[in-house]
Design a protein around this motif. Structure first.
Motif, PDB file in Angstrom:
ATOM      1  N   ARG A  45       0.094   5.289  20.327  1.00  0.00           N
ATOM      2  CA  ARG A  45       1.418   5.941  19.736  1.00  0.00           C
ATOM      3  C   ARG A  45       0.770   6.368  18.114  1.00  0.00           C
ATOM      4  NH1 ARG A  45       7.537   4.016  19.344  1.00  0.00           N
ATOM      5  NH2 ARG A  45       8.530   5.929  19.125  1.00  0.00           N
ATOM      6  N   ALA A  46       0.961   7.441  17.501  1.00  0.00           N
ATOM      7  CA  ALA A  46       0.531   7.855  16.252  1.00  0.00           C
ATOM      8  C   ALA A  46       1.527   7.333  15.527  1.00  0.00           C
ATOM      9  CB  ALA A  46       0.351   9.283  16.279  1.00  0.00           C
ATOM     10  N   VAL A  47       1.270   6.701  14.173  1.00  0.00           N
ATOM     11  CA  VAL A  47       2.008   6.132  13.293  1.00  0.00           C
ATOM     12  C   VAL A  47       1.478   6.689  11.870  1.00  0.00           C
ATOM     13  CG1 VAL A  47       3.060   4.200  12.212  1.00  0.00           C
ATOM     14  CG2 VAL A  47       2.556   4.234  14.454  1.00  0.00           C
ATOM     15  N   HIS A  48       2.459   7.450  11.243  1.00  0.00           N
ATOM     16  CA  HIS A  48       2.041   7.711   9.944  1.00  0.00           C
ATOM     17  C   HIS A  48       2.722   7.040   8.914  1.00  0.00           C
ATOM     18  CE1 HIS A  48       0.645  10.625   6.514  1.00  0.00           C
ATOM     19  NE2 HIS A  48       2.082   9.919   6.032  1.00  0.00           N
ATOM     20  N   LEU A  49       1.989   6.406   7.863  1.00  0.00           N
ATOM     21  CA  LEU A  49       2.354   5.448   6.906  1.00  0.00           C
ATOM     22  C   LEU A  49       2.861   5.750   5.795  1.00  0.00           C
ATOM     23  CD1 LEU A  49       3.301   2.430   6.539  1.00  0.00           C
ATOM     24  CD2 LEU A  49       0.770   2.112   5.809  1.00  0.00           C
ATOM     25  N   LEU A  50       4.076   5.968   5.449  1.00  0.00           N
ATOM     26  CA  LEU A  50       4.654   6.425   3.961  1.00  0.00           C
ATOM     27  C   LEU A  50       4.930   4.925   3.215  1.00  0.00           C
ATOM     28  CD1 LEU A  50       5.459   8.518   2.111  1.00  0.00           C
ATOM     29  CD2 LEU A  50       7.984   8.321   3.032  1.00  0.00           C
ATOM     30  N   ALA A  51       3.859   4.725   2.504  1.00  0.00           N
ATOM     31  CA  ALA A  51       3.765   3.388   1.799  1.00  0.00           C
ATOM     32  C   ALA A  51       3.800   3.261   0.248  1.00  0.00           C
ATOM     33  CB  ALA A  51       2.487   2.638   2.136  1.00  0.00           C
ATOM     34  N   GLY A  52       4.881   2.531  -0.145  1.00  0.00           N
ATOM     35  CA  GLY A  52       5.207   2.534  -1.456  1.00  0.00           C
ATOM     36  C   GLY A  52       3.945   1.711  -2.286  1.00  0.00           C
ATOM     37  N   ILE A  53       3.279   2.426  -3.398  1.00  0.00           N
ATOM     38  CA  ILE A  53       2.301   2.050  -3.864  1.00  0.00           C
ATOM     39  C   ILE A  53       2.391   0.797  -4.593  1.00  0.00           C
ATOM     40  CG2 ILE A  53       0.528   2.780  -5.823  1.00  0.00           C
ATOM     41  CD1 ILE A  53       1.665   5.484  -5.642  1.00  0.00           C
ATOM     42  N   ILE A  54       1.442  -0.360  -4.184  1.00  0.00           N
ATOM     43  CA  ILE A  54       1.354  -1.579  -4.753  1.00  0.00           C
ATOM     44  C   ILE A  54       0.170  -1.499  -5.649  1.00  0.00           C
ATOM     45  CG2 ILE A  54       2.565  -2.545  -2.869  1.00  0.00           C
ATOM     46  CD1 ILE A  54      -0.219  -3.073  -1.425  1.00  0.00           C
ATOM     47  N   ALA A  55       0.182  -2.660  -6.549  1.00  0.00           N
ATOM     48  CA  ALA A  55      -0.657  -2.817  -7.817  1.00  0.00           C
ATOM     49  C   ALA A  55      -2.206  -3.074  -7.369  1.00  0.00           C
ATOM     50  CB  ALA A  55      -0.116  -4.239  -8.446  1.00  0.00           C
ATOM     51  N   ASN A  56      -3.021  -2.917  -8.193  1.00  0.00           N
ATOM     52  CA  ASN A  56      -4.427  -3.067  -8.121  1.00  0.00           C
ATOM     53  C   ASN A  56      -5.056  -2.949  -6.706  1.00  0.00           C
ATOM     54  OD1 ASN A  56      -3.906  -3.936 -10.827  1.00  0.00           O
ATOM     55  ND2 ASN A  56      -3.181  -5.684 -10.390  1.00  0.00           N
ATOM     56  N   ASP A  57      -6.018  -4.105  -6.422  1.00  0.00           N
ATOM     57  CA  ASP A  57      -6.760  -3.824  -5.154  1.00  0.00           C
ATOM     58  C   ASP A  57      -5.873  -4.225  -3.822  1.00  0.00           C
ATOM     59  OD1 ASP A  57      -6.378  -6.617  -5.463  1.00  0.00           O
ATOM     60  OD2 ASP A  57      -8.331  -7.077  -5.225  1.00  0.00           O
ATOM     61  N   ARG A  58      -4.841  -4.526  -4.183  1.00  0.00           N
ATOM     62  CA  ARG A  58      -3.622  -4.921  -2.669  1.00  0.00           C
ATOM     63  C   ARG A  58      -3.564  -3.270  -1.964  1.00  0.00           C
ATOM     64  NH1 ARG A  58       1.067  -8.478  -3.878  1.00  0.00           N
ATOM     65  NH2 ARG A  58       1.337  -7.375  -5.850  1.00  0.00           N
ATOM     66  N   MET A  59      -3.722  -2.378  -2.637  1.00  0.00           N
ATOM     67  CA  MET A  59      -3.466  -1.253  -2.040  1.00  0.00           C
ATOM     68  C   MET A  59      -4.664  -0.442  -1.257  1.00  0.00           C
ATOM     69  SD  MET A  59      -1.047   1.176  -1.593  1.00  0.00           S
ATOM     70  CE  MET A  59      -0.889   2.702  -1.048  1.00  0.00           C
ATOM     71  N   ASP A  60      -5.909  -1.021  -1.954  1.00  0.00           N
ATOM     72  CA  ASP A  60      -7.255  -0.771  -1.169  1.00  0.00           C
ATOM     73  C   ASP A  60      -7.007  -1.587   0.086  1.00  0.00           C
ATOM     74  OD1 ASP A  60      -7.618   0.444  -3.700  1.00  0.00           O
ATOM     75  OD2 ASP A  60      -9.591  -0.734  -3.707  1.00  0.00           O
ATOM     76  N   TRP A  61      -6.637  -2.882  -0.062  1.00  0.00           N
ATOM     77  CA  TRP A  61      -6.685  -3.726   1.180  1.00  0.00           C
ATOM     78  C   TRP A  61      -5.570  -3.241   2.294  1.00  0.00           C
ATOM     79  CZ3 TRP A  61      -3.423  -7.163   3.709  1.00  0.00           C
ATOM     80  CH2 TRP A  61      -3.948  -8.234   4.575  1.00  0.00           C
TER      81      TRP A  61
END
Length: 269
Positions: free
Chosen positions: A92-108
């Protein structure tokens, strides 16, 4: 095919190669793939697996066996061998609209969401987002997160690279007319909410999993907030545009944990 027998017993490394691929072709790897090959210290005769990452427009998808022909100071030439029509996408295709979080946690978050099968990611410039992006800095961050997604695909075996779209605030995203494929009118819209009255995620997702018109699996738009969550105004705006408030249970999850838990629930068999 002559010259396509890989040397050595190890599993060939996977390289993202956004260039036309066809059996029997010889080509110089694009710069990113060439640098990766050089870091791995590949030698002529070594085998690699190539994938384009964006099937369509003449690309057959799947992956190709290939063999290194030569290693130069900056150029790496390969022969493309057998094609394998293998896809490892979520059911099932899921597109994520994710609130931008700080520093390297967004990378993770981008890395792990890719491994879990996310179809696309739009970073959300939410009211409570600590990291603010604009202009050249925004372009650099989007390019960086796209590279993180590519590396995750090379590692996990996916042959389709999820697109990391430009960062938008929620109002602009909701009113845009050039949205990602996951934003099709038939997509089910689910919001991760900490507030009372939210429905259990699995139950809400199952209730709207299929299109009543043709029985097809509906894609999902999954909206999650940054540290501190979405504001009341943002959540109200999402609900006005067809999102359903859902919960993952009584525990409070971090901003990078909640969307990954939801992705696992929505994409894993």
């Amino acid at each position: 095919m002559a010259g396509c027998e890989p040397r050595g017993p190890r599993k060939p490394p996977r390289l993202h190669c956004p260039a036309p691929l066809a059996e029997g072709a010889e080509l110089d790897l694009p710069p990113g793939a060439a640098r990766h090959a050089q870091v791995l210290r590949l030698q002529p005769g070594d085998g690699v697996t190539l994938f384009h990452g964006a099937p369509g427009a003449g690309d057959p998808g799947g992956e190709f066996d290939a063999s290194v022909l030569s290693m130069g100071r900056s150029a790496v030439r390969v022969r493309v061998c057998a094609h394998h029509a293998i896809e490892r996408e979520a059911p099932r295709a899921v597109h994520l609209l994710a609130g931008i979080i700080a520093n390297d946690r967004m990378d993770w978050l981008v890395e792990k969401a890719t491994e879990l099968g996310v179809a696309g990611i739009t970073p959300l410039a939410a009211e409570r987002s600590v990291l603010r992006l604009d202009g050249a800095r925004a372009a650099r961050k989007i390019a960086h997160w796209q590279a993180v997604a590519v590396a995750a695909c090379e590692q996990c075996g996916r042959n389709r690279v999820p697109v990391v779209h430009d960062a938008l605030d929620l109002a602009r995203w909701l009113h845009a007319r050039t949205l990602c494929p996951g934003a099709a009118p038939t997509a089910q819209r689910l919001l991760l909410s900490p507030h009372p009255g939210a429905a259990p995620l699995r139950a809400a997702a199952a209730a709207g999993a299929t299109d009543a018109a043709d029985g097809a699996r509906r894609p999902v738009l999954l909206l999650s907030g940054p540290e501190g969550g979405l504001s009341r105004a943002e959540e109200a705006l999402a609900l006005q545009h067809g999102f359903v408030a859902t919960t993952l249970g009584p525990r409070v999850l971090r901003a990078e944990t909640a969307p990954l838990a939801a992705l696992a629930a929505l994409t894993l068999p």
